[in-house]
Design a protein around this motif. Structure first.
Motif, PDB file in Angstrom:
ATOM      1  N   GLN A 169       7.077  -0.650   7.130  1.00  0.00           N
ATOM      2  CA  GLN A 169       7.053   0.613   6.379  1.00  0.00           C
ATOM      3  C   GLN A 169       8.429   0.900   5.788  1.00  0.00           C
ATOM      4  O   GLN A 169       9.450   0.718   6.453  1.00  0.00           O
ATOM      5  CB  GLN A 169       6.631   1.787   7.261  1.00  0.00           C
ATOM      6  CG  GLN A 169       5.145   1.941   7.379  1.00  0.00           C
ATOM      7  CD  GLN A 169       4.775   3.298   7.950  1.00  0.00           C
ATOM      8  OE1 GLN A 169       5.517   4.273   7.873  1.00  0.00           O
ATOM      9  NE2 GLN A 169       3.590   3.356   8.544  1.00  0.00           N
ATOM     10  N   LEU A 210       1.264   4.747   1.341  1.00  0.00           N
ATOM     11  CA  LEU A 210       0.736   5.605   2.410  1.00  0.00           C
ATOM     12  C   LEU A 210       0.837   7.076   2.041  1.00  0.00           C
ATOM     13  O   LEU A 210      -0.028   7.875   2.406  1.00  0.00           O
ATOM     14  CB  LEU A 210       1.484   5.359   3.718  1.00  0.00           C
ATOM     15  CG  LEU A 210       1.358   3.968   4.326  1.00  0.00           C
ATOM     16  CD1 LEU A 210       2.145   3.899   5.622  1.00  0.00           C
ATOM     17  CD2 LEU A 210      -0.096   3.606   4.556  1.00  0.00           C
ATOM     18  N   ALA A 211       1.923   7.441   1.353  1.00  0.00           N
ATOM     19  CA  ALA A 211       2.135   8.841   0.976  1.00  0.00           C
ATOM     20  C   ALA A 211       3.110   8.886  -0.180  1.00  0.00           C
ATOM     21  O   ALA A 211       3.925   7.977  -0.359  1.00  0.00           O
ATOM     22  CB  ALA A 211       2.706   9.627   2.157  1.00  0.00           C
ATOM     23  N   GLN A 212       3.013   9.942  -0.951  1.00  0.00           N
ATOM     24  CA  GLN A 212       4.013  10.219  -1.978  1.00  0.00           C
ATOM     25  C   GLN A 212       4.145  11.724  -2.087  1.00  0.00           C
ATOM     26  O   GLN A 212       3.172  12.456  -1.922  1.00  0.00           O
ATOM     27  CB  GLN A 212       3.671   9.568  -3.302  1.00  0.00           C
ATOM     28  CG  GLN A 212       2.290   9.790  -3.814  1.00  0.00           C
ATOM     29  CD  GLN A 212       2.024   8.945  -5.049  1.00  0.00           C
ATOM     30  OE1 GLN A 212       2.940   8.507  -5.727  1.00  0.00           O
ATOM     31  NE2 GLN A 212       0.776   8.727  -5.343  1.00  0.00           N
ATOM     32  N   VAL A 263       6.047   6.479   0.551  1.00  0.00           N
ATOM     33  CA  VAL A 263       6.078   5.698   1.786  1.00  0.00           C
ATOM     34  C   VAL A 263       5.139   4.520   1.569  1.00  0.00           C
ATOM     35  O   VAL A 263       3.967   4.700   1.228  1.00  0.00           O
ATOM     36  CB  VAL A 263       5.632   6.545   2.999  1.00  0.00           C
ATOM     37  CG1 VAL A 263       5.626   5.691   4.255  1.00  0.00           C
ATOM     38  CG2 VAL A 263       6.546   7.750   3.166  1.00  0.00           C
ATOM     39  N   PHE A 264       5.675   3.323   1.746  1.00  0.00           N
ATOM     40  CA  PHE A 264       4.953   2.098   1.439  1.00  0.00           C
ATOM     41  C   PHE A 264       4.847   1.198   2.661  1.00  0.00           C
ATOM     42  O   PHE A 264       5.768   1.154   3.485  1.00  0.00           O
ATOM     43  CB  PHE A 264       5.689   1.297   0.358  1.00  0.00           C
ATOM     44  CG  PHE A 264       5.772   1.995  -0.964  1.00  0.00           C
ATOM     45  CD1 PHE A 264       4.838   1.751  -1.951  1.00  0.00           C
ATOM     46  CD2 PHE A 264       6.792   2.898  -1.226  1.00  0.00           C
ATOM     47  CE1 PHE A 264       4.916   2.395  -3.178  1.00  0.00           C
ATOM     48  CE2 PHE A 264       6.885   3.548  -2.438  1.00  0.00           C
ATOM     49  CZ  PHE A 264       5.942   3.296  -3.425  1.00  0.00           C
ATOM     50  N   VAL A 265       3.740   0.475   2.744  1.00  0.00           N
ATOM     51  CA  VAL A 265       3.615  -0.647   3.662  1.00  0.00           C
ATOM     52  C   VAL A 265       3.733  -1.890   2.792  1.00  0.00           C
ATOM     53  O   VAL A 265       2.973  -2.058   1.836  1.00  0.00           O
ATOM     54  CB  VAL A 265       2.269  -0.653   4.415  1.00  0.00           C
ATOM     55  CG1 VAL A 265       2.113  -1.936   5.206  1.00  0.00           C
ATOM     56  CG2 VAL A 265       2.164   0.545   5.326  1.00  0.00           C
ATOM     57  N   CYS A 307       8.115  -0.765  -6.175  1.00  0.00           N
ATOM     58  CA  CYS A 307       7.708   0.533  -5.622  1.00  0.00           C
ATOM     59  C   CYS A 307       7.948   1.675  -6.619  1.00  0.00           C
ATOM     60  O   CYS A 307       7.052   2.500  -6.818  1.00  0.00           O
ATOM     61  CB  CYS A 307       8.390   0.782  -4.284  1.00  0.00           C
ATOM     62  SG  CYS A 307       7.840  -0.371  -2.996  1.00  0.00           S
ATOM     63  N   GLU A 333      10.540   3.713   2.918  1.00  0.00           N
ATOM     64  CA  GLU A 333      10.531   4.917   2.088  1.00  0.00           C
ATOM     65  C   GLU A 333      11.407   4.642   0.874  1.00  0.00           C
ATOM     66  O   GLU A 333      12.544   4.192   1.004  1.00  0.00           O
ATOM     67  CB  GLU A 333      11.078   6.110   2.869  1.00  0.00           C
ATOM     68  CG  GLU A 333      11.041   7.396   2.058  1.00  0.00           C
ATOM     69  CD  GLU A 333      11.510   8.595   2.864  1.00  0.00           C
ATOM     70  OE1 GLU A 333      10.677   9.188   3.568  1.00  0.00           O
ATOM     71  OE2 GLU A 333      12.717   8.909   2.778  1.00  0.00           O
ATOM     72  N   ASN A 339       0.847  -1.187   0.000  1.00  0.00           N
ATOM     73  CA  ASN A 339       0.000   0.000   0.000  1.00  0.00           C
ATOM     74  C   ASN A 339       0.883   1.236   0.000  1.00  0.00           C
ATOM     75  O   ASN A 339       1.909   1.277   0.689  1.00  0.00           O
ATOM     76  CB  ASN A 339      -0.900   0.045   1.240  1.00  0.00           C
ATOM     77  CG  ASN A 339      -1.949  -1.036   1.231  1.00  0.00           C
ATOM     78  OD1 ASN A 339      -2.493  -1.373   0.182  1.00  0.00           O
ATOM     79  ND2 ASN A 339      -2.223  -1.593   2.389  1.00  0.00           N
TER      80      ASN A 339
END
Length: 166
Positions: free
Chosen positions: A63, A21-23, A93-95, A112, A65, A19
């Motif tokens: 998590q 979470l942020a970019q 930022v990935f899970v 990613c 990055e 997932n």
């Protein structure tokens, strides 16, 4: 007989989950050298793109990055004069779950960036257009080939290093 399907059958590996979470743009610089020199005219650009990737574990469990760093250098084909220089660091930022430890490094540096690339492509097109040039539509980057090339480069560099002396 009803147990025949479960007895002795290998258990299915858990499904990989990823997932975003942020970019975000971590850092960006655009220099319109052509405009700074006061030059005008139609010139055929020669565009060079350098790509670097970085990944690191974050404190929360699972998590990571991932940072894609692009350096895009555009020069006039005829004269070699620089037209523009665009440098961007784009992070996500990935899970990531259920990826075996030995596969996490390639996963972070291949899968990613594939997720981030369409967003970076759009930013590059917008920035170059807003900077006074035709929008630069980046070619798709083969992150698997990039990863393999980096592994080969590291292997060659480690072989070239002299062996340690006692």
């Amino acid at each position: 007989m009803g147990d025949a399907n479960t007895n002795g059958a290998p258990e299915a590996a858990p499904q990989v989950k990823m997932n975003v979470l942020a970019q975000f743009i971590r850092d960006m610089s655009f220099e319109n050298i052509l405009a700074q020199k006061g030059a005008q005219g139609d010139t055929q650009p020669d565009v060079q793109v350098q790509v670097n990737l970085d990944a690191r574990k974050r404190a929360p469990e699972n998590q990571y990055e991932v940072v894609m760093k692009l350096k895009i250098d555009s020069k006039a084909k005829e004269s070699g004069d620089q037209l523009f220089l665009l440098e961007i660091e784009y992070a996500g930022v990935f899970v990531v779950e259920n990826v075996p430890e030995e596969q996490i490094h390639p996963f972070l540096l291949i899968e990613c960036p594939r997720m981030l690339f369409p967003f970076v492509r759009r930013i590059v097109a917008d920035v170059t257009r807003d900077g006074g040039f035709p929008p630069l539509n980046l070619e798709t980057i083969d992150f698997l080939a990039l990863y393999r090339a980096e592994l080969q480069r590291r292997a060659a560099a480690s072989q070239a290093e002299p062996q340690g002396t006692a």
